[in-house]
Design a protein around this motif. Structure first.
Motif, mmCIF file in Angstrom:
data_model
loop_
_atom_site.group_PDB
_atom_site.id
_atom_site.type_symbol
_atom_site.label_atom_id
_atom_site.label_comp_id
_atom_site.label_asym_id
_atom_site.label_seq_id
_atom_site.Cartn_x
_atom_site.Cartn_y
_atom_site.Cartn_z
ATOM 1 N N PHE A 59 0.799 -1.230 0.000
ATOM 2 C CA PHE A 59 0.000 0.000 0.000
ATOM 3 C C PHE A 59 0.830 1.279 0.000
ATOM 4 C CE2 PHE A 59 -2.747 -3.246 1.898
ATOM 5 C CZ PHE A 59 -3.858 -3.128 1.090
ATOM 6 N N PHE A 60 2.164 1.168 -0.008
ATOM 7 C CA PHE A 60 2.994 2.371 -0.077
ATOM 8 C C PHE A 60 4.026 2.279 -1.189
ATOM 9 C CE2 PHE A 60 6.645 4.983 1.204
ATOM 10 C CZ PHE A 60 6.027 6.208 1.300
ATOM 11 N N TYR A 61 4.960 1.358 -1.061
ATOM 12 C CA TYR A 61 6.065 1.312 -2.029
ATOM 13 C C TYR A 61 5.601 0.876 -3.414
ATOM 14 C CZ TYR A 61 9.300 2.017 1.830
ATOM 15 O OH TYR A 61 9.971 2.549 2.900
ATOM 16 N N TRP A 62 4.708 -0.094 -3.493
ATOM 17 C CA TRP A 62 4.220 -0.532 -4.791
ATOM 18 C C TRP A 62 3.467 0.577 -5.518
ATOM 19 C CZ3 TRP A 62 0.831 -5.551 -5.741
ATOM 20 C CH2 TRP A 62 0.791 -5.801 -7.118
ATOM 21 N N PRO A 63 2.489 1.258 -4.877
ATOM 22 C CA PRO A 63 1.820 2.369 -5.564
ATOM 23 C C PRO A 63 2.770 3.505 -5.941
ATOM 24 C CG PRO A 63 0.524 1.653 -3.686
ATOM 25 C CD PRO A 63 1.834 0.960 -3.582
ATOM 26 N N VAL A 64 3.735 3.804 -5.067
ATOM 27 C CA VAL A 64 4.690 4.869 -5.392
ATOM 28 C C VAL A 64 5.507 4.497 -6.617
ATOM 29 C CG1 VAL A 64 6.768 6.044 -4.585
ATOM 30 C CG2 VAL A 64 4.806 5.799 -3.060
ATOM 31 N N ALA A 65 5.955 3.246 -6.677
ATOM 32 C CA ALA A 65 6.728 2.803 -7.836
ATOM 33 C C ALA A 65 5.884 2.849 -9.110
ATOM 34 C CB ALA A 65 7.261 1.389 -7.598
ATOM 35 N N ALA A 66 4.595 2.471 -8.994
ATOM 36 C CA ALA A 66 3.713 2.506 -10.164
ATOM 37 C C ALA A 66 3.492 3.933 -10.644
ATOM 38 C CB ALA A 66 2.378 1.840 -9.824
ATOM 39 N N VAL A 67 3.295 4.857 -9.716
ATOM 40 C CA VAL A 67 3.090 6.259 -10.097
ATOM 41 C C VAL A 67 4.342 6.821 -10.757
ATOM 42 C CG1 VAL A 67 2.770 8.582 -9.147
ATOM 43 C CG2 VAL A 67 1.294 6.723 -8.397
ATOM 44 N N MET A 68 5.502 6.509 -10.216
ATOM 45 C CA MET A 68 6.746 6.987 -10.820
ATOM 46 C C MET A 68 6.917 6.431 -12.229
ATOM 47 S SD MET A 68 8.293 9.059 -8.743
ATOM 48 C CE MET A 68 9.958 9.034 -9.403
ATOM 49 N N ASN A 69 6.528 5.183 -12.427
ATOM 50 C CA ASN A 69 6.631 4.577 -13.755
ATOM 51 C C ASN A 69 5.636 5.200 -14.733
ATOM 52 O OD1 ASN A 69 7.380 2.590 -15.782
ATOM 53 N ND2 ASN A 69 5.460 1.557 -15.274
ATOM 54 N N TRP A 70 4.380 5.372 -14.307
ATOM 55 C CA TRP A 70 3.345 5.924 -15.187
ATOM 56 C C TRP A 70 3.612 7.379 -15.540
ATOM 57 C CZ3 TRP A 70 -1.565 3.797 -12.268
ATOM 58 C CH2 TRP A 70 -1.615 2.408 -12.445
ATOM 59 N N ALA A 71 4.271 8.123 -14.638
ATOM 60 C CA ALA A 71 4.522 9.537 -14.899
ATOM 61 C C ALA A 71 5.455 9.750 -16.084
ATOM 62 C CB ALA A 71 5.100 10.210 -13.659
ATOM 63 N N PHE A 72 6.285 8.770 -16.393
ATOM 64 C CA PHE A 72 7.243 8.909 -17.487
ATOM 65 C C PHE A 72 6.918 8.002 -18.670
ATOM 66 C CE2 PHE A 72 9.441 10.121 -13.608
ATOM 67 C CZ PHE A 72 9.987 11.335 -13.966
ATOM 68 N N THR A 73 5.741 7.403 -18.653
ATOM 69 C CA THR A 73 5.317 6.545 -19.761
ATOM 70 C C THR A 73 3.907 6.928 -20.178
ATOM 71 O OG1 THR A 73 4.465 4.851 -18.235
ATOM 72 C CG2 THR A 73 6.754 4.617 -19.002
ATOM 73 N N LEU A 74 3.501 6.455 -21.329
ATOM 74 C CA LEU A 74 2.134 6.623 -21.804
ATOM 75 C C LEU A 74 1.411 5.309 -21.540
ATOM 76 C CD1 LEU A 74 0.124 8.512 -23.176
ATOM 77 C CD2 LEU A 74 0.853 7.576 -25.381
ATOM 78 N N GLU A 75 0.608 5.299 -20.475
ATOM 79 C CA GLU A 75 -0.033 4.072 -20.007
ATOM 80 C C GLU A 75 -1.387 3.910 -20.693
ATOM 81 O OE1 GLU A 75 0.114 0.600 -17.715
ATOM 82 O OE2 GLU A 75 1.639 2.170 -17.961
ATOM 83 N N PRO A 76 -1.580 2.819 -21.458
ATOM 84 C CA PRO A 76 -2.890 2.589 -22.093
ATOM 85 C C PRO A 76 -3.954 2.333 -21.028
ATOM 86 C CG PRO A 76 -1.172 1.255 -23.124
ATOM 87 C CD PRO A 76 -0.585 1.816 -21.866
ATOM 88 N N PRO A 77 -5.115 2.947 -21.133
ATOM 89 C CA PRO A 77 -6.136 2.800 -20.090
ATOM 90 C C PRO A 77 -6.735 1.402 -20.014
ATOM 91 C CG PRO A 77 -7.008 4.042 -21.935
ATOM 92 C CD PRO A 77 -5.545 3.866 -22.184
ATOM 93 N N PHE A 78 -6.707 0.656 -21.111
ATOM 94 C CA PHE A 78 -7.334 -0.665 -21.122
ATOM 95 C C PHE A 78 -6.306 -1.786 -21.276
ATOM 96 C CE2 PHE A 78 -10.460 2.338 -22.857
ATOM 97 C CZ PHE A 78 -11.451 2.199 -21.901
ATOM 98 N N GLY A 79 -5.087 -1.520 -20.812
ATOM 99 C CA GLY A 79 -4.056 -2.540 -20.860
ATOM 100 C C GLY A 79 -3.216 -2.440 -22.116
ATOM 101 N N GLY A 80 -2.115 -3.171 -22.106
ATOM 102 C CA GLY A 80 -1.202 -3.144 -23.234
ATOM 103 C C GLY A 80 0.155 -2.621 -22.822
ATOM 104 N N ALA A 81 1.067 -2.591 -23.765
ATOM 105 C CA ALA A 81 2.426 -2.158 -23.483
ATOM 106 C C ALA A 81 2.491 -0.645 -23.340
ATOM 107 C CB ALA A 81 3.362 -2.630 -24.598
ATOM 108 N N ALA A 82 3.195 -0.186 -22.290
ATOM 109 C CA ALA A 82 3.364 1.243 -22.067
ATOM 110 C C ALA A 82 4.534 1.765 -22.893
ATOM 111 C CB ALA A 82 3.600 1.521 -20.588
ATOM 112 N N GLU A 83 4.424 3.007 -23.333
ATOM 113 C CA GLU A 83 5.468 3.633 -24.147
ATOM 114 C C GLU A 83 6.166 4.710 -23.328
ATOM 115 O OE1 GLU A 83 5.891 6.391 -28.204
ATOM 116 O OE2 GLU A 83 3.948 5.541 -27.597
ATOM 117 N N PHE A 84 7.485 4.652 -23.293
ATOM 118 C CA PHE A 84 8.261 5.641 -22.549
ATOM 119 C C PHE A 84 8.242 6.978 -23.303
ATOM 120 C CE2 PHE A 84 12.234 7.882 -21.595
ATOM 121 C CZ PHE A 84 12.136 7.959 -20.214
#
Length: 296
Positions: free
Chosen positions: A27-52
C-alpha cells in the motif's frame, strides 16, 4: 534498569514484522513505484504495453491552463481552511479552558464534527445552505442570488472551505486544549493578580506557550488541505469541482483525470507535482516559521 527484549532466533522477529512489512510494500512502495513509472510513460487505459515518453506528461500538465487554475484553488483552499480552522480551534480552546459552567458539554460538542466523515458533512451542508430551501434561502429572498454556490465560483469555493473549517476545527481544538492544560496555572494566576484580563493573558502568556502546537497544526492542516481524503470527499459531494472549475482542487483533479478521464499518466505526473508542492510548503514552514517556535 531498563530491560530489552532479545530474540534468540533470527527468523522470529522477521515473522512478527512480516505482516506490517507486507502492508507497507503493498500500500505504499508498490503504488509509489507505479506512479513513478506511469509519470514517465504513456499508459494505455485498457491494458497493453506502455510507451516511454520521458517528460512529455509533465510538459502537457504545465501547458494546461486548467491545471494552474487547480493549483491556485488548492493554495487558497489549504491556506484559508488551515488558518481559519486553527484560529477557531484556538478561540474555542481558550473559552473552554476557563472552566466555566457547562464547559464539559461544550468540549464534547466542539469535538463532535471531527467524527463526521467529510462527504457526509458536505451532503448535510448542501441541504442546510441550499439557496432554494436551506437557511440561505432567507438571504436570497431579500436579494436574489445573494448566495448561490451552484452559480458563482467564489460562493462555491467559500462553501467548501466552510465545510473544511467546520470539520477540522474540532481536531485543532483537541490539540490546543491539551496544550493549554499544560500551561502552568501559576503564570495565569499571577497575571490575573496583576490585573490582566482574559484576552491579555491569552495573547501574552497562553498563545506564545502554544507555539509548538500551533506549528504542528499548521503543517498538518496545510497537508490535509492539499491531499486529504476529506478534501476530495467534500468537493466531490458538494460541487464536483464546479462551477466552471472554481472548486477543482488538485487532489480532485488527479482522481478525476485517472478514474473518469482514464489518463493515468497525466494523473501520475500531477501527483508528483503535488508532492513537490507540499514539500516546498513544508520546507518554507520549517525554514522560516519554526525559527520563531520555542520548545523550552
Amino acid at each position: 534498569m531498563e530491560k530489552r527484549s532479545v530474540f534468540k532466533s533470527t527468523w522470529l522477529p522477521i515473522v512478527f514484522a512480516l505482516p506490517q512489512l507486507t502492508l507497507i510494500l503493498l500500500f505504499f512502495y508498490w503504488p509509489v513505484a507505479a506512479v513513478m513509472n506511469w509519470a514517465f510513460t504513456l499508459e494505455p487505459p485498457f491494458g497493453g504495453a506502455a510507451e516511454f515518453v520521458g517528460l512529455d506528461n509533465f510538459r502537457e500538465v504545465f501547458h494546461d491552463p486548467f491545471y494552474w487554475n487547480s493549483v491556485l484553488v488548492s493554495i487558497i483552499f489549504a491556506v484559508c481552511g488551515a488558518l481559519s480552522a486553527i484560529f477557531i480551534g484556538l478561540v474555542l480552546a481558550l473559552a473552554v479552558d476557563r472552566q466555566l459552567p457547562g464547559s464539559g458539554f461544550f468540549r464534547f460538542l466542539y469535538i463532535l464534527p471531527f467524527a463526521v466523515a467529510g462527504p457526509a458533512g458536505g451532503i448535510a451542508f448542501r441541504f442546510i445552505l441550499s439557496p432554494e430551501r436551506g437557511l440561505a434561502a432567507i438571504l436570497n429572498s431579500i436579494e436574489p442570488d445573494l448566495w448561490n454556490p451552484a452559480k458563482y465560483g467564489s460562493h462555491a469555493l467559500a462553501f467548501v472551505i466552510m465545510i473544511f473549517i467546520w470539520k477540522w476545527a474540532g481536531y485543532t481544538f483537541i490539540f490546543l486544549l491539551a496544550g493549554l492544560q499544560s500551561v502552568p496555572r501559576a503564570l495565569i494566576e499571577a497575571a490575573a493578580m496583576d490585573g490582566s484580563g482574559p484576552i491579555r493573558r491569552a495573547i501574552d502568556i497562553q498563545v506564545p506557550l502554544l507555539a509548538p502546537t500551533l506549528f504542528f497544526l499548521l503543517v498538518t492542516m496545510m497537508t490535509e488541505g492539499f491531499v486529504g481524503s476529506d478534501t476530495f470527499g467534500m468537493v466531490h459531494a458538494t460541487t464536483a469541482g464546479g462551477p466552471n472549475r472554481a472548486t477543482e482542487v488538485m487532489v480532485y483533479r488527479i482522481v478525476d483525470e485517472a478514474f473518469h478521464g482514464l489518463n493515468y499518466s497525466g494523473a501520475s505526473a500531477q501527483s508528483i507535482v503535488l508532492i513537490g508542492l507540499i514539500m516546498v510548503f513544508t520546507f518554507i514552514q520549517f525554514r522560516f516559521i519554526e525559527r520563531r517556535v520555542h520548545y523550552k
